[in-house]
Design an enzyme around this catalytic site. Structure first.
Site, PDB file in Angstrom:
ATOM      1  N   CYS A 137      -5.688   0.708   5.813  1.00  0.00           N
ATOM      2  CA  CYS A 137      -6.229  -0.575   6.263  1.00  0.00           C
ATOM      3  C   CYS A 137      -5.688  -0.878   7.656  1.00  0.00           C
ATOM      4  O   CYS A 137      -4.850  -0.140   8.188  1.00  0.00           O
ATOM      5  CB  CYS A 137      -5.834  -1.686   5.285  1.00  0.00           C
ATOM      6  SG  CYS A 137      -4.057  -2.031   5.267  1.00  0.00           S
TER       7      CYS A 137
ATOM      8  N   GLU B 259       0.947   3.998   1.867  1.00  0.00           N
ATOM      9  CA  GLU B 259       1.507   4.455   3.139  1.00  0.00           C
ATOM     10  C   GLU B 259       2.647   3.566   3.616  1.00  0.00           C
ATOM     11  O   GLU B 259       3.614   4.035   4.231  1.00  0.00           O
ATOM     12  CB  GLU B 259       0.413   4.563   4.213  1.00  0.00           C
ATOM     13  CG  GLU B 259      -0.365   3.293   4.476  1.00  0.00           C
ATOM     14  CD  GLU B 259      -1.589   3.125   3.610  1.00  0.00           C
ATOM     15  OE1 GLU B 259      -2.663   2.829   4.160  1.00  0.00           O
ATOM     16  OE2 GLU B 259      -1.485   3.286   2.381  1.00  0.00           O
TER      17      GLU B 259
ATOM     18  N   HIS C 128       0.837  -1.194   0.000  1.00  0.00           N
ATOM     19  CA  HIS C 128       0.000   0.000   0.000  1.00  0.00           C
ATOM     20  C   HIS C 128       0.877   1.251   0.000  1.00  0.00           C
ATOM     21  O   HIS C 128       2.051   1.214   0.385  1.00  0.00           O
ATOM     22  CB  HIS C 128      -0.928  -0.007   1.209  1.00  0.00           C
ATOM     23  CG  HIS C 128      -2.041  -1.004   1.084  1.00  0.00           C
ATOM     24  ND1 HIS C 128      -3.082  -1.095   1.982  1.00  0.00           N
ATOM     25  CD2 HIS C 128      -2.288  -1.959   0.149  1.00  0.00           C
ATOM     26  CE1 HIS C 128      -3.910  -2.064   1.608  1.00  0.00           C
ATOM     27  NE2 HIS C 128      -3.438  -2.596   0.496  1.00  0.00           N
TER      28      HIS C 128
ATOM     29  N   CYS D 144      -1.735  -1.451   7.688  1.00  0.00           N
ATOM     30  CA  CYS D 144      -0.972  -0.214   7.530  1.00  0.00           C
ATOM     31  C   CYS D 144      -1.123   0.693   8.749  1.00  0.00           C
ATOM     32  O   CYS D 144      -0.208   1.437   9.095  1.00  0.00           O
ATOM     33  CB  CYS D 144      -1.399   0.519   6.262  1.00  0.00           C
ATOM     34  SG  CYS D 144      -0.822  -0.288   4.741  1.00  0.00           S
TER      35      CYS D 144
END
Length: 278
Positions: free
Chosen positions: A235, A209, A207, A238
């Protein structure tokens, strides 16, 4: 471990510390929560009398009343962290409220009219008109900056090879961008995010981030006290990285399919702000 509570009690009540023998009114406790959040943050010790004597909380219901105070009677909600301490068989509930960058949290007064409270010495008082104008100016300025960084993150998302969804992220510290990232495959993998047969995102895709945080970890910088700007809410996995990285604020524009990540961040007092960009 009980030394922590005894040291707090020795300080006595002040701007950042309040004692409560019990919680019988969620609206009243909401005023204390917003006052702390609107000023410099603070701690609330429940199960401690005004004179510092430890009485302990009287029922589990008092824990639920704190949550009710935040969710139902604070606008917007006040983030807090709760800790339980056993002192000679008596349970003291420590509520830690971080300082909010939003400032204008409101709670109902005795007439159920929502107003802004601040903390002065050991009292919760109404914020005056001049202070409210200053806060309004500061909040408007912060919103402009937030949207500016989100637009930049949105442009950065265009670097992603993912078809289903392109996500961009920026990490800002002391008004400087210290890292960036977008969702995609790890180094050394082909830039194809979706399975050719099922069309689903491959399990090893990172992802945005996570990529941004990893970049910081490989540099001489760190994320302590920084703000993460991301085009989609994080999510749960993360969010764990965000907490461990020391990021204190998350600004996003699109929702993720689950709110688990945001809920986890709020539990530890990380400020989460949703902004709409054109």
């Amino acid at each position: 471990m009980s030394n922590h509570i005894h040291k707090l009690i020795e300080e006595g009540e002040h701007q950042m510390l309040d004692f409560k023998f019990e919680i019988s009114d969620s609206k009243k406790i909401a005023r204390t929560l917003v006052a702390f959040a609107n000023t410099d943050g603070g701690r609330l010790l429940i199960g401690v009398k005004d004179n510092g004597a430890i009485s302990g909380i009287r029922s589990e219901e008092e824990k639920h009343m704190i949550q009710t105070a935040s969710e139902m009677y604070c606008i917007p909600n006040v983030n807090f962290q709760a800790k339980e301490w056993n002192i000679n068989g008596k349970t003291v509930l420590e509520i830690i409220v971080p300082k909010s960058k939003y400032h204008k949290h409101k709670a109902p007064d005795h007439n159920n009219i929502y107003k802004v409270y601040i903390r002065v010495k050991d009292q919760n008082i109404l914020a005056d008109g001049i202070l409210l104008k200053i806060w309004k100016y500061q909040n408007n300025k912060q919103e402009v900056l937030d949207k500016r960084y989100l637009r930049m993150a949105n442009i950065w998302a265009e670097n992603s090879y993912c078809v289903r969804r392109q996500v961009g992220a920026l990490i800002v510290k002391d008004k400087m961008i210290i890292s960036d990232g977008y969702n995609g495959t790890p180094s050394g993998f082909e830039n194809i995010c979706e399975d050719e047969v099922t069309g689903k995102t491959k399990s090893y895709v990172l992802h945005a981030e996570a990529n941004a945080i990893t970049k910081v970890a490989k540099s001489a910088n760190n994320c302590d006290g920084s703000t993460l700007y991301i085009t989609a809410a994080p999510c749960i996995e993360c969010s764990k990285l965000i907490i461990q990285a020391g990021i204190k604020r998350v600004v996003y524009c699109d929702d993720y399919r689950s709110e688990e990540g945001l809920n986890l961040l709020k539990r530890v007092g990380i400020e989460c702000v949703k902004r709409h960009i054109e």
